[in-house]
Design an enzyme around this catalytic site. Structure first.
Site, short mmCIF file in Angstrom:
data_model
loop_
_atom_site.label_atom_id
_atom_site.label_comp_id
_atom_site.label_asym_id
_atom_site.label_seq_id
_atom_site.Cartn_x
_atom_site.Cartn_y
_atom_site.Cartn_z
N ASN A 1 0.88 -1.17 0.00
CA ASN A 1 0.00 0.00 0.00
C ASN A 1 0.92 1.22 0.00
OD1 ASN A 1 -1.78 2.06 0.51
ND2 ASN A 1 -2.27 1.42 2.61
N TRP A 2 1.04 1.82 -1.15
CA TRP A 2 1.98 2.95 -1.27
C TRP A 2 1.47 4.21 -0.59
CZ3 TRP A 2 4.16 3.15 -7.00
CH2 TRP A 2 4.88 1.98 -7.25
N LYS A 3 0.20 4.25 -0.28
CA LYS A 3 -0.42 5.46 0.29
C LYS A 3 -0.15 6.64 -0.65
CE LYS A 3 -0.22 3.29 4.76
NZ LYS A 3 -0.23 3.42 6.21
N GLY B 1 2.16 2.33 10.81
CA GLY B 1 3.13 3.41 10.68
C GLY B 1 3.77 3.83 11.99
N SER C 1 3.07 -2.05 10.45
CA SER C 1 4.50 -2.10 10.75
C SER C 1 5.13 -3.47 10.46
CB SER C 1 4.77 -1.67 12.19
OG SER C 1 4.37 -0.32 12.38
N GLY D 1 2.74 -1.15 4.30
CA GLY D 1 2.78 0.27 4.00
C GLY D 1 4.22 0.74 3.78
N GLY D 2 4.80 1.30 4.82
CA GLY D 2 6.14 1.91 4.71
C GLY D 2 7.17 1.02 4.04
N GLU E 1 -5.72 -4.78 10.34
CA GLU E 1 -4.70 -3.77 10.61
C GLU E 1 -5.05 -3.01 11.88
OE1 GLU E 1 -2.49 -2.62 6.76
OE2 GLU E 1 -4.29 -1.41 6.86
N HIS F 1 -9.64 1.25 4.45
CA HIS F 1 -8.38 1.44 5.17
C HIS F 1 -8.63 2.41 6.33
CE1 HIS F 1 -4.35 2.66 6.22
NE2 HIS F 1 -3.94 1.53 5.65
N GLU G 1 -7.06 4.82 7.47
CA GLU G 1 -6.83 6.24 7.18
C GLU G 1 -8.02 6.85 6.46
OE1 GLU G 1 -3.01 5.63 5.35
OE2 GLU G 1 -2.19 5.12 7.31
#
Ligand code: PGA
Length: 249
Positions: A11-13, A173, A211, A232-233, A167, A95, A97
Site C-alpha cells: 500500500n503505497w499510500k 506506521g 508495521s 505500507g512503509g 490492521e 483502510h 486512514e
C-alpha cells in the site's frame, strides 16, 4: 486444511513520483514471487504508469480506494470500471486512514467492496481497532462490527475475490507491531466470525498489516491464520518489500 492464497500487498499510500515509481516497479517485478500473490496499490494518477511497467509481469496492482457508484455526478471519485480500464484487479476498501480522515462508514466500505466484486475485482477489506478500543477490551467487538457490515458481500462473493486485512490502527506506521500471538488470536477470531455469517471462511485469505518489516514478517506469516501481509512503509523500499515477499513464500 483448505489451501488459501498467500498474499503480499503493498500500500503505497500518498507516496511516489514518476521517477521513484519507475525504479520501485522495476525492482519489485524483477524479484521472486516464490508462490505468493504479489500486488501493489498505487495512487490513482500512477495507474497508467503501473500498468505499463507491470503488464506481462507476475505482480498485480490496484488502487487504495474505489467509488461505491458506477458513474455519474460524484466529483473526485473513481469507479471500479475506471480502475479496470487500467488493468487493475484489486483495491483496498475501508483502510483506517480513509475511515479516519474521510469519515468512511462501515456501510460505505461494504458498498465499495460490493462495487469491486460486481466488477469481477478483488476487494481487500481492511478492519482493525484503535488503541483506545483495544485498551477498553473492545477490539473483537469493533472488528466484528466492521465485518458484519460486509457480511453480504463477504458471504456472497467467490472466496478468491475477498481478502480481509486486519490492521490494528495502533500498529500502522508506528513501528509497533502486534505480536505474532496477538495477531494470530485476532485472525482466528475473524475467521470464526465470518463463518458465523455464512462465509466460506477457510478459503478467505486474512492478511496482517501494521508495521510489517523484513525482520518480523516470517514470524507473523508462520501463524496458521495469517495468510500474508498488507505492507505500507516497507513497500516503498524494493529490497524490504522483496524480503517480506520471501518471508511469505
Ligand atoms: P505500515 O502501513 O506498514 O506503514 O504500518 C500498513 C498499512 O497502513 O496498510
Amino acid at each position: 486444511m483448505t489451501k488459501r492464497t498467500r498474499w503480499v500487498i503493498g500500500n503505497w499510500k500518498m507516496n511516489g513520483t514518476f521517477a521513484t515509481n519507475a525504479a520501485l516497479l522495476h525492482a519489485v517485478s524483477a524479484g521472486e514471487s516464490g508462490g505468493a500473490s504479489i500486488a501493489v496499490c498505487v495512487p490513482f494518477p500512477y495507474l497508467a504508469q503501473t500498468q505499463a511497467a507491470l503488464s506481462g509481469k507476475a505482480v498485480g496492482y490496484g488502487a487504495q480506494d474505489v467509488s461505491q457508484h458506477s458513474s455519474g455526478a460524484y466529483t473526485g471519485q473513481v469507479s471500479a470500471a475506471m480502475l479496470q480500464d487500467f488493468g487493475a484487479t484489486l483495491a483496498l476498501v475501508g483502510h483506517s486512514e480513509r475511515r479516519q480522515y474521510n469519515r468512511e462508514t462501515d456501510e460505505e466500505v461494504a458498498a465499495k467492496a460490493s462495487a469491486l466484486v460486481a466488477a469481477g475485482m478483488t476487494a481487500v477489506i481492511c478492519v482493525g481497532e484503535t488503541l483506545a478500543e483495544r485498551e477498553a477490551g473492545n477490539a473483537e467487538k469493533v472488528v466484528s462490527r466492521q465485518l458484519a457490515a460486509c457480511a453480504g458481500v463477504i458471504s456472497g462473493a467467490p472466496a478468491g475475490k475477498i481478502v480481509v486485512a486486519y490492521e490494528p490502527v495502533w500498529a500502522i506506521g508506528t513501528g509497533k507491531t502486534a505480536t505474532a500471538a496477538e495477531a494470530q488470536a485476532m485472525h482466528a477470531f475473524i475467521r470464526g466470525d465470518m463463518r458465523r455469517f455464512g462465509a466460506r471462511s477457510d478459503a478467505i485469505s486474512i492478511l496482517y498489516g501494521g508495521s510489517v518489516k523484513a525482520g518480523n514478517a516470517a514470524e507473523l506469516f508462520a501463524q496458521s491464520d495469517i495468510d500474508g501481509g498488507l505492507i505500507g512503509g516497507a513497500a516503498l523500499i524494493a529490497s524490504d518489500f522483496l524480503a517480506i515477499v520471501a518471508a511469505a513464500s
